[in-house]
Design an enzyme around this catalytic site. Structure first.
Site, PDB file in Angstrom:
ATOM      1  N   HIS A 186       0.807  -1.221   0.000  1.00  0.00           N
ATOM      2  CA  HIS A 186       0.000   0.000   0.000  1.00  0.00           C
ATOM      3  C   HIS A 186       0.838   1.268   0.000  1.00  0.00           C
ATOM      4  O   HIS A 186       0.394   2.314  -0.467  1.00  0.00           O
ATOM      5  CB  HIS A 186      -1.001  -0.038   1.147  1.00  0.00           C
ATOM      6  CG  HIS A 186      -2.135  -0.949   0.833  1.00  0.00           C
ATOM      7  ND1 HIS A 186      -2.072  -2.299   1.082  1.00  0.00           N
ATOM      8  CD2 HIS A 186      -3.305  -0.720   0.206  1.00  0.00           C
ATOM      9  CE1 HIS A 186      -3.190  -2.861   0.649  1.00  0.00           C
ATOM     10  NE2 HIS A 186      -3.956  -1.929   0.108  1.00  0.00           N
ATOM     11  N   ARG A 329     -15.114   3.090   0.839  1.00  0.00           N
ATOM     12  CA  ARG A 329     -14.973   1.666   1.135  1.00  0.00           C
ATOM     13  C   ARG A 329     -14.932   1.456   2.646  1.00  0.00           C
ATOM     14  O   ARG A 329     -14.292   2.210   3.378  1.00  0.00           O
ATOM     15  CB  ARG A 329     -13.695   1.110   0.505  1.00  0.00           C
ATOM     16  CG  ARG A 329     -13.606  -0.400   0.696  1.00  0.00           C
ATOM     17  CD  ARG A 329     -12.475  -1.010  -0.081  1.00  0.00           C
ATOM     18  NE  ARG A 329     -11.188  -0.620   0.458  1.00  0.00           N
ATOM     19  CZ  ARG A 329     -10.025  -0.972  -0.081  1.00  0.00           C
ATOM     20  NH1 ARG A 329     -10.010  -1.684  -1.189  1.00  0.00           N
ATOM     21  NH2 ARG A 329      -8.889  -0.600   0.450  1.00  0.00           N
ATOM     22  N   CYS A 481     -11.062  -0.766  -9.769  1.00  0.00           N
ATOM     23  CA  CYS A 481     -10.381   0.219  -8.917  1.00  0.00           C
ATOM     24  C   CYS A 481      -8.981  -0.234  -8.534  1.00  0.00           C
ATOM     25  O   CYS A 481      -8.294   0.436  -7.781  1.00  0.00           O
ATOM     26  CB  CYS A 481     -11.206   0.544  -7.674  1.00  0.00           C
ATOM     27  SG  CYS A 481     -11.424  -0.862  -6.575  1.00  0.00           S
TER      28      CYS A 481
HETATM   29  C1  PEP Z   1      -7.435  -4.094  -4.940  1.00  0.00           C
HETATM   30  O1  PEP Z   1      -7.197  -5.096  -4.250  1.00  0.00           O
HETATM   31  O2  PEP Z   1      -7.291  -4.070  -6.176  1.00  0.00           O
HETATM   32  C2  PEP Z   1      -7.881  -2.842  -4.311  1.00  0.00           C
HETATM   33  C3  PEP Z   1      -8.258  -1.813  -5.028  1.00  0.00           C
HETATM   34  O3  PEP Z   1      -7.878  -2.792  -2.938  1.00  0.00           O
HETATM   35  P1  PEP Z   1      -6.553  -2.509  -2.088  1.00  0.00           P
HETATM   36  O4  PEP Z   1      -5.440  -2.225  -3.054  1.00  0.00           O
HETATM   37  O5  PEP Z   1      -6.806  -1.375  -1.191  1.00  0.00           O
HETATM   38  O6  PEP Z   1      -6.368  -3.793  -1.370  1.00  0.00           O
HETATM   39 MG    MG Z   2      -7.861  -5.109  -2.196  1.00  0.00          MG
END
Ligand code: PEP
Ligand code: MG
Length: 544
Positions: A186, A329, A481
């Site tokens: 992240h 979310r 996303c």
């Molecule tokens: C994903 O898993 O593609 C997503 C958008 O969620 P995150 O990256 O926050 O896990």
């Molecule tokens: Mg994810």
């Protein structure tokens, strides 16, 4: 001295040249001990860092008070008191004078010790204060190491950084170079979202770079150059200028629709965690936010966020989205987003929230209250079954109190969800494909350390195709996303598979909209169909 390239892995694109700002001067296992005669000066530096942080917080608090936000001002002011706490300073003093720890390390360690004591008192109010003390320690350590908020203009070098650190530290930096880290972690997502070039996996050698040393960071090729020659510096500056011009052009074209050459209309939204990202995304023509990650703020939390904590974050964010789509979310804890109080928890995402129904209700109540002026949508993370969506609907019903119900969407980011996409679509108002987790889970990769994210592997594409078809059959829109939506090679394939919305890194909204305008939808559809016929290959060989 000739150029010295240190090779890592590209985590966020872009090239930067500037002075190194080294946050971790020593490797994780190496402890630096100061000579006796330099300790008094080091202690002065630590004291000064605490004073600077206290003054900064006073300014922030008075700004909040002027804006009528007394509750938030009170919270920030407790930070001022903590910075002046004699017990905290006594710990710092002992660490510097007796143990010979450098100012930055001593501040961080002293704050961690104080925080641990508060957390052990077992009271949720003290536990919250513990997080505040930790954050204060981090801030003061950054100041002691020469980082000034808002004026940092260098390339940050550290062993690793969490997503919240990147959000706070890298906002105005030219780039980030990490000894460790992974491209799909992240921290890297936040860097991409802010448009900050980032290279990870450079190894311990990067921590030998001197503070203030001139470096060039190539986020496209994953290299940090020590002792760059003049031509390299000039090329880096020219590239930065080119990107700046591209951003200006995105702003100029923000009102043009994201429509392919043959008239197929897409919606481009942004992924965000901060007001700064939303302001940037809207300036580049985003139609709203397709993914607001709410959990990143609470990664140091000692308990579930309270309604007041949710409200103070959401009010600020959602005020900047009045009249726009705001897809909030629900807390997606788990994996590299696991706060201390959830260490060892078996579940993640929605399953974890449903284990704590009060926490879910608290967050839903805060979202509905704060999002009244937006086109509010609620997004459920890590869905694996339609029952989870039903459960969220039920709790949502209990907090509406006459207010209009927001749309509720399910993230399709687990293989189970993709396989049950039809059933999930039947109880959802929209679907949002999380290609980051989906790719890692389908191909069995480790998200935190993975050096590639091969979303174009046919096994992943088939699940995306099944999800789009399920959305069509249920008559609901399908969004992507995950990071693939802002990848120049993957995005046309997703468009060809028929997704309706792309939610992309805030800094890339303009670029993605431009790419869409250059596409031929019929051609994308043909190529995507052809790709679905491929035979699965070794996942590691195909990188996007
Ligand atoms: C994903 O898993 O593609 C997503 C958008 O969620 P995150 O990256 O926050 O896990
Ligand atoms: Mg994810």
């Amino acid at each position: 001295m000739g150029e010295q390239p240190l090779r890592g892995v590209s985590a966020a694109p872009g090239v930067a040249s500037g002075k190194a700002v080294v946050l971790d001067r020593v490797g994780a296992h190496e402890v630096r001990i100061l000579p006796l005669d330099s300790r008094a000066a080091e202690l002065d530096q630590a004291r000064h860092a605490l004073e600077v942080v206290a003054t900064e917080m006073e300014h922030i608090a008075s700004g909040l008070r002027d804006a009528g936000r007394n509750e938030e001002a009170d919270i920030v002011e407790t930070g001022v008191l903590m910075a002046g706490d004699p017990e905290l300073f006594a710990r710092v003093e002992s660490l510097v004078m007796k143990s010979g720890r450098p100012a930055g390390d001593a501040l961080r360690e002293a704050a961690d010790e104080s925080a641990q004591e508060l957390a052990q008192l077992g009271d949720s109010l003290f536990a919250e204060r513990a997080d505040d003390v930790r954050s204060l320690g981090r801030r003061a350590a950054a100041r002691a190491n020469g980082y000034e908020p808002g004026v940092i203009s260098g390339v940050i070098i550290a062993s690793t950084l969490g997503p919240a650190d990147v959000a706070e530290l890298a906002m105005n930096a030219k780039g980030v170079a990490l000894a460790g880290g992974g491209v799909t972690a992240h921290a890297a997502i936040v860097a991409r979202s802010l448009g900050v070039p980032m290279v990870v996996g450079l190894g311990g050698d990067v921590l030998d770079v001197g503070d203030g040393e001139e470096v060039v960071l190539d986020g496209d090729d994953g290299v940090l150059f020590r002792y760059p020659d003049r031509a390299r510096i000039a090329a880096a500056r020219a590239e930065a200028d080119r990107r700046h011009a591209a951003r200006q052009s995105a702003v100029v074209h923000r009102l043009e629709p994201a429509q392919t050459k043959d008239g197929h209309r897409l919606h481009v939204l942004a992924n965000a965690t901060s007001v700064a990202e939303i302001v940037e995304a809207l300036a580049q023509g985003a139609e709203g936010v397709g993914l607001l990650r709410t959990e990143l703020l609470y990664l140091d939390a000692r308990g579930w966020p309270t309604e007041a904590q949710h409200a103070s974050f959401l009010k600020l964010i959602l005020a900047s989205l009045a009249g726009h789509v705001a897809t909030v979310r629900l807390l997606d804890f788990g994996g590299d987003k696991t706060p201390p109080f959830l260490k060892g928890a078996e579940h993640r995402g929605i399953e974890l929230l449903l284990d704590s129904p009060d926490a879910l209700k608290t967050q839903l109540g805060a979202i509905v209250a704060a999002g009244a002026d937006t086109k509010l949508r609620i997004l459920i993370p890590m869905v694996t079954s339609p029952d989870q969506v039903r459960a969220v609907h039920e709790v949502l019903g209990s907090v509406l109190r006459g207010r209009p119900a927001p749309q509720v969407g399910a993230m399709i980011e687990t293989p189970e969800a993709a396989r049950r996409a039809g059933e999930i679509a039947d109880v959802s108002d929209f679907l949002s494909i999380g290609t980051n987790d989906l790719t890692q889970l389908v191909l069995g990769l480790d998200r935190e350390h993975s050096k590639s994210a091969p979303v174009t592997d046919v096994r992943v594409l088939r699940l995306i195709d099944a999800t789009v078809r399920a959305g069509r059959a249920a008559g609901i829109p399908v969004d992507v996303c995950g990071e693939a939506a802002s990848d120049e090679r993957a995005m046309p394939i997703l468009v060809g598979l028929g997704v309706d919305e792309l939610s992309v890194a805030a800094a890339r909204v303009g670029e993605v909209r431009k790419w869409v305008r250059g596409l031929d939808f019929a051609a994308c559809r043909d190529s995507s169909r052809a790709l679905l016929l491929d035979q699965p290959a070794d996942a590691a060989g195909k990188g996007v």
